[in-house]
Write a protein that holds these residues in place. Structure first.
Motif, PDB file in Angstrom:
ATOM      1  N   LEU A  30      44.967  52.605  51.210  1.00  0.00           N
ATOM      2  CA  LEU A  30      44.227  52.362  49.979  1.00  0.00           C
ATOM      3  C   LEU A  30      42.827  51.839  50.286  1.00  0.00           C
ATOM      4  O   LEU A  30      41.849  52.202  49.613  1.00  0.00           O
ATOM      5  CB  LEU A  30      44.993  51.361  49.110  1.00  0.00           C
ATOM      6  CG  LEU A  30      44.572  51.257  47.642  1.00  0.00           C
ATOM      7  CD1 LEU A  30      44.652  52.607  46.964  1.00  0.00           C
ATOM      8  CD2 LEU A  30      45.439  50.244  46.915  1.00  0.00           C
ATOM      9  N   GLY A  31      42.702  51.003  51.331  1.00  0.00           N
ATOM     10  CA  GLY A  31      41.395  50.506  51.728  1.00  0.00           C
ATOM     11  C   GLY A  31      40.490  51.602  52.251  1.00  0.00           C
ATOM     12  O   GLY A  31      39.279  51.621  51.985  1.00  0.00           O
ATOM     13  N   ALA A  32      41.067  52.536  53.007  1.00  0.00           N
ATOM     14  CA  ALA A  32      40.284  53.671  53.494  1.00  0.00           C
ATOM     15  C   ALA A  32      39.798  54.522  52.332  1.00  0.00           C
ATOM     16  O   ALA A  32      38.641  54.988  52.312  1.00  0.00           O
ATOM     17  CB  ALA A  32      41.131  54.508  54.451  1.00  0.00           C
ATOM     18  N   PHE A  33      40.647  54.727  51.340  1.00  0.00           N
ATOM     19  CA  PHE A  33      40.295  55.528  50.174  1.00  0.00           C
ATOM     20  C   PHE A  33      39.167  54.859  49.384  1.00  0.00           C
ATOM     21  O   PHE A  33      38.172  55.496  49.026  1.00  0.00           O
ATOM     22  CB  PHE A  33      41.543  55.703  49.312  1.00  0.00           C
ATOM     23  CG  PHE A  33      41.409  56.700  48.210  1.00  0.00           C
ATOM     24  CD1 PHE A  33      41.304  58.049  48.495  1.00  0.00           C
ATOM     25  CD2 PHE A  33      41.396  56.300  46.892  1.00  0.00           C
ATOM     26  CE1 PHE A  33      41.188  58.983  47.487  1.00  0.00           C
ATOM     27  CE2 PHE A  33      41.288  57.221  45.867  1.00  0.00           C
ATOM     28  CZ  PHE A  33      41.178  58.566  46.166  1.00  0.00           C
ATOM     29  N   SER A  34      39.311  53.569  49.119  1.00  0.00           N
ATOM     30  CA  SER A  34      38.295  52.876  48.326  1.00  0.00           C
ATOM     31  C   SER A  34      36.987  52.739  49.086  1.00  0.00           C
ATOM     32  O   SER A  34      35.903  52.791  48.490  1.00  0.00           O
ATOM     33  CB  SER A  34      38.808  51.491  47.903  1.00  0.00           C
ATOM     34  OG  SER A  34      38.985  50.653  49.027  1.00  0.00           O
ATOM     35  N   TYR A  53      37.287  46.125  52.442  1.00  0.00           N
ATOM     36  CA  TYR A  53      36.972  46.369  53.856  1.00  0.00           C
ATOM     37  C   TYR A  53      35.545  45.942  54.174  1.00  0.00           C
ATOM     38  O   TYR A  53      35.292  45.172  55.104  1.00  0.00           O
ATOM     39  CB  TYR A  53      37.183  47.846  54.175  1.00  0.00           C
ATOM     40  CG  TYR A  53      37.354  48.163  55.651  1.00  0.00           C
ATOM     41  CD1 TYR A  53      37.131  47.210  56.641  1.00  0.00           C
ATOM     42  CD2 TYR A  53      37.753  49.436  56.059  1.00  0.00           C
ATOM     43  CE1 TYR A  53      37.306  47.507  57.985  1.00  0.00           C
ATOM     44  CE2 TYR A  53      37.927  49.744  57.407  1.00  0.00           C
ATOM     45  CZ  TYR A  53      37.690  48.780  58.350  1.00  0.00           C
ATOM     46  OH  TYR A  53      37.859  49.071  59.680  1.00  0.00           O
ATOM     47  N   SER A  54      34.589  46.436  53.393  1.00  0.00           N
ATOM     48  CA  SER A  54      33.190  46.091  53.672  1.00  0.00           C
ATOM     49  C   SER A  54      32.929  44.614  53.410  1.00  0.00           C
ATOM     50  O   SER A  54      32.145  43.969  54.130  1.00  0.00           O
ATOM     51  CB  SER A  54      32.248  46.963  52.837  1.00  0.00           C
ATOM     52  OG  SER A  54      32.494  46.802  51.452  1.00  0.00           O
ATOM     53  N   ARG A  55      33.590  44.036  52.400  1.00  0.00           N
ATOM     54  CA  ARG A  55      33.386  42.608  52.135  1.00  0.00           C
ATOM     55  C   ARG A  55      33.972  41.754  53.254  1.00  0.00           C
ATOM     56  O   ARG A  55      33.401  40.712  53.616  1.00  0.00           O
ATOM     57  CB  ARG A  55      34.003  42.246  50.779  1.00  0.00           C
ATOM     58  CG  ARG A  55      33.296  42.897  49.601  1.00  0.00           C
ATOM     59  CD  ARG A  55      33.733  42.318  48.277  1.00  0.00           C
ATOM     60  NE  ARG A  55      35.036  42.765  47.851  1.00  0.00           N
ATOM     61  CZ  ARG A  55      35.276  43.862  47.147  1.00  0.00           C
ATOM     62  NH1 ARG A  55      34.284  44.652  46.802  1.00  0.00           N
ATOM     63  NH2 ARG A  55      36.514  44.180  46.773  1.00  0.00           N
ATOM     64  N   ALA A  56      35.113  42.192  53.827  1.00  0.00           N
ATOM     65  CA  ALA A  56      35.671  41.467  54.973  1.00  0.00           C
ATOM     66  C   ALA A  56      34.745  41.573  56.181  1.00  0.00           C
ATOM     67  O   ALA A  56      34.580  40.600  56.934  1.00  0.00           O
ATOM     68  CB  ALA A  56      37.057  42.024  55.310  1.00  0.00           C
TER      69      ALA A  56
END
Length: 712
Positions: A276-280, A289-292
């Motif tokens: 789901l993170g890859a999709f978003s 992901y980018s915020r982390a």
């Protein structure tokens, strides 16, 4: 030439679409109808001409578009199979793109089965297209079929969406065909991609971690494109990322953020690197992901304006491009370079126009085409980027998507591209001065074991060093089997303890055999087996009191099990040794446990517990557990013999368990003279079946030192 012609047709199709929109607006906004009362003679012919223009096959086709009424009419037309001239022009453009790709990929033109699928999709023959796809899947499997289709996957899907009768995917087809933006929905069903992407929620978090010694030894000690990609491979798709500081030839420290792709496992877990993170990350401008990643960079401790290069593979490439287009992040740091390998990033734009972007994609890699633009694209979306769009003899996905395959291509097949990127990365090609790995999370993680295991701790000395008590077990499993034993033998074991008499059931003494496999504890992993005689409250013995008392939590329970014998077995892989475990065990349970090899298995309704080696087996308890009812895992209370008193120990548990009222297990005791085996034989338990079993496949436990209690 074919791509140029396709691009011209796109422009024509867009122009026709805009003309249809103006005509539809004139029909539906009341401008023409409002003129009818004033000039009916002139108004009616104009209205008829506009209506004929947007509905007649010799004109714009069924080309209603724009506005509420226009959009509704367009949807009805799509369901009825009516097509506009703009759609036909765009479909021709997509066919030209497929033909252009076939020139570079002759295997597409020579493949009869693939040609049948493309022809059916282009001709809007649904049933034949489904049959052709099923034939491909049956003949070659899903992997080979997708790998073969990869260079033209976007065009085939857009064709299918343009020409089918599903109005929900029309907007996606237009976006793919015109290159105006990321595919907003699934091209087949029309389900919104953004609706799925927003399910990936979280503020993002990062925690510093140390890599294993073997991993640290494999990290590159000098900066280079291949070195950074190799580091990403070392970190792997494990929910981690790496930041390094490199000293350039000018003596300035610059920093490189290195980000892997999607993590294997559940589609949605606590890592932003999940599916789901890859999709978003690919669809949205910002994701957990980018915020982390931003949190990790902030924690790394860089001065404001520090120079950064971002390197990412697959979903990691999409995530770093979200950072690149984040104006706030680019205001804190100077993002000089971004290199994405095998990533869908066509519709991401740097916030700082000075950021140099490189994109490396294999044309048979499906992942970069997920934004709708692949090898057949006729649009130069980013003329200022350095784009490497290549293909090699390896057509199979996911092999061609693996980072190791990209590294091999850049090493052996793409020397010019590698040298070009390294040339632009020249300020980052010095020795590595610092490396720090981070584990990434969707949300700020709770303290480990929170709230059950977050308790005050205190150190205790052992021959091998200090150990913290209470012992906190993050993950384990357990089995407790209750047997009916010889009451006289139980009485002999209880003599002089101040405990007892043993709790009886049907005139027999109740004995518990408890086994557990504590995989992750604060002192390391270990297995344990205890043989206990169930005893009532030492001060208020009575048959009516004991049964409800056995169901209470450890903090309120007076009854328990007198530990007649205990055995433990440390897991050396966790760092726990015999001496430490033996010393801690005496503090936990009060007795001197035996150090013997133990085995514990609990899965699919079958359990197996074994003590001793294969040639010197002390006991074996195994077999089906039988039907089970869900219960919460039960706390344990144990008593041991002390110096003139009894020692009480408690194991508090959290987790779900099952009670098995008719277990089909059997206890077999070895012929050895070991005290553990001898005691079980004396109790008459060799060959016995348990009356009742409690199992817990996953649980947490908390156990502090035993305490002395006076007994009668």
């Amino acid at each position: 030439m074919l791509r140029a012609a396709a691009r011209e047709l796109v422009d024509i199709g867009v122009t026709i679409h805009e003309a249809a929109a103006h005509a539809t607006a004139a029909l539906t906004d009341g401008a023409v109808l409002g003129a009818l009362p004033r000039a009916p003679v002139a108004g009616y012919p104009v209205q008829r001409a506009l209506l004929r223009a947007v509905t007649n096959d010799r004109g714009l086709g069924f080309a209603f578009t724009g506005g509420r009424l226009g959009a509704l009419a367009a949807k009805f037309g799509a369901v009825a199979g009516a097509e506009s001239l703009a759609v036909r022009v765009l479909a021709t453009s997509l066919r030209l793109r497929i033909a252009a790709v076939a020139i570079d990929h002759p295997e597409l033109a020579d493949d009869a089965m693939l040609g049948r699928l493309i022809e059916a999709a282009a001709a809007d023959r649904d049933l034949e297209a489904v049959r052709a796809l099923r034939a491909l899947l049956r003949d070659r499997g899903a992997v080979r079929t997708l790998s073969t289709l990869a260079p033209i996957l976007g065009e085939v899907l857009a064709l299918r969406a343009l020409l089918d009768e599903n109005p929900l995917n029309d907007a996606t087809a237009w976006l793919i065909a015109t290159g105006k933006g990321y595919a907003s929905a699934d091209p087949i069903t029309g389900v919104s991609n953004r609706a799925l992407a927003v399910l990936d929620v979280g503020e993002g978090a990062a925690r510093r971690i140390d890599l294993a010694a073997a991993e640290s030894a494999r990290l590159s000690t000098r900066g280079s494109l291949l070195g950074f990609l190799h580091n990403v491979s070392v970190v792997g798709t494990t929910g981690r990322m790496l930041i390094q500081s490199v000293e350039g030839a000018d003596g300035v420290l610059r920093h490189v953020v290195q980000v892997p792709g999607m993590r294997a496992g559940r589609p949605d877990n606590d890592s932003p690197q999940d599916l789901l993170g890859a999709f978003s990350s690919a669809i949205l401008d910002s994701s957990p992901y980018s915020r982390a990643l931003a949190k990790a960079v902030d924690d790394y401790g860089l001065p404001r304006g520090a120079e950064l290069a971002l390197i990412g593979h697959s979903a990691g490439g999409a995530a770093i491009m979200n950072l690149v287009q984040d104006a706030g992040f680019c205001a804190r740091y100077t993002v000089t370079h971004a290199v994405a390998v095998g990533s869908p990033i066509d519709f991401k734009t740097p916030a700082d126009p000075r950021t140099w972007v490189a994109s490396v994609t294999n044309q048979h890699d499906i992942v970069p085409t997920l934004d709708g633009q692949g090898a057949g694209g006729c649009f130069d979306l980013h003329p200022d980027w350095y784009t490497v769009d290549y293909y090699d003899s390896t057509h199979l996905f996911p092999l061609c998507h693996s980072l190791e395959h990209y590294i091999a291509n850049l090493t052996d097949d793409l020397p010019e591209a590698r040298e070009r990127i390294d040339g632009r990365l020249a300020p980052y090609l010095g020795p590595v001065a610092r490396s720090q790995a981070y584990r990434l999370f969707d949300r700020v993680p709770r303290p480990e074991g929170f709230p059950f295991l977050t308790v005050p701790t205190h150190p205790v000395d052992t021959p091998r060093g200090a150990v913290e008590l209470p012992v906190r077990c993050q993950g384990g499993s357990a089995l407790t089997a209750y047997f009916a034993a010889d009451p006289a033998a139980a009485a002999r074991l209880l003599a002089g303890t101040g405990l007892g008499p043993a709790v009886r059931i049907g005139g027999r003494a109740l004995v518990a055999v408890h086994a557990s496999w504590n995989r992750r504890t604060s002192m390391g992993g270990y297995r344990e087996v205890h043989v206990g005689i169930v005893v009532p409250d030492p001060w208020r013995a009575g048959s009516l009191r004991v049964w409800p008392d056995l169901l209470r939590g450890a903090d309120r329970r007076r009854s328990g099990s007198f530990l007649a014998a205990s055995a433990v077995d440390p897991d050396p892989a966790s760092g726990l040794d015999d001496g430490t475990l033996s010393a801690v065990a005496r503090r936990l349970w009060g007795g001197e446990p035996y150090l013997v090899p133990l085995e514990f298995e609990l899965a699919a309704g079958v359990a197996r517990v074994a003590a001793g080696g294969p040639d010197d087996r002390l006991l074996t308890l195994c077999g089906p557990l039988g039907p089970g009812l869900p219960v919460s895992d039960r706390d344990l209370v144990g008593y041991a013999r002390g110096d003139g008193t009894a020692l009480r120990s408690c194991v508090r548990t959290r987790g779900s368990g099952r009670v098995h009222p008719v277990p089909l297990m059997r206890l077999t005791v070895g012929r050895t003279d070991h005290p553990l085996a001898r005691g079980l034989r004396d109790l008459g338990l060799n060959g016995a079946r348990p009356l009742l079993c409690l199992s817990a496949a996953a649980r947490q436990t908390l156990q502090d030192a035993c305490v002395p209690v006076p007994t009668t």
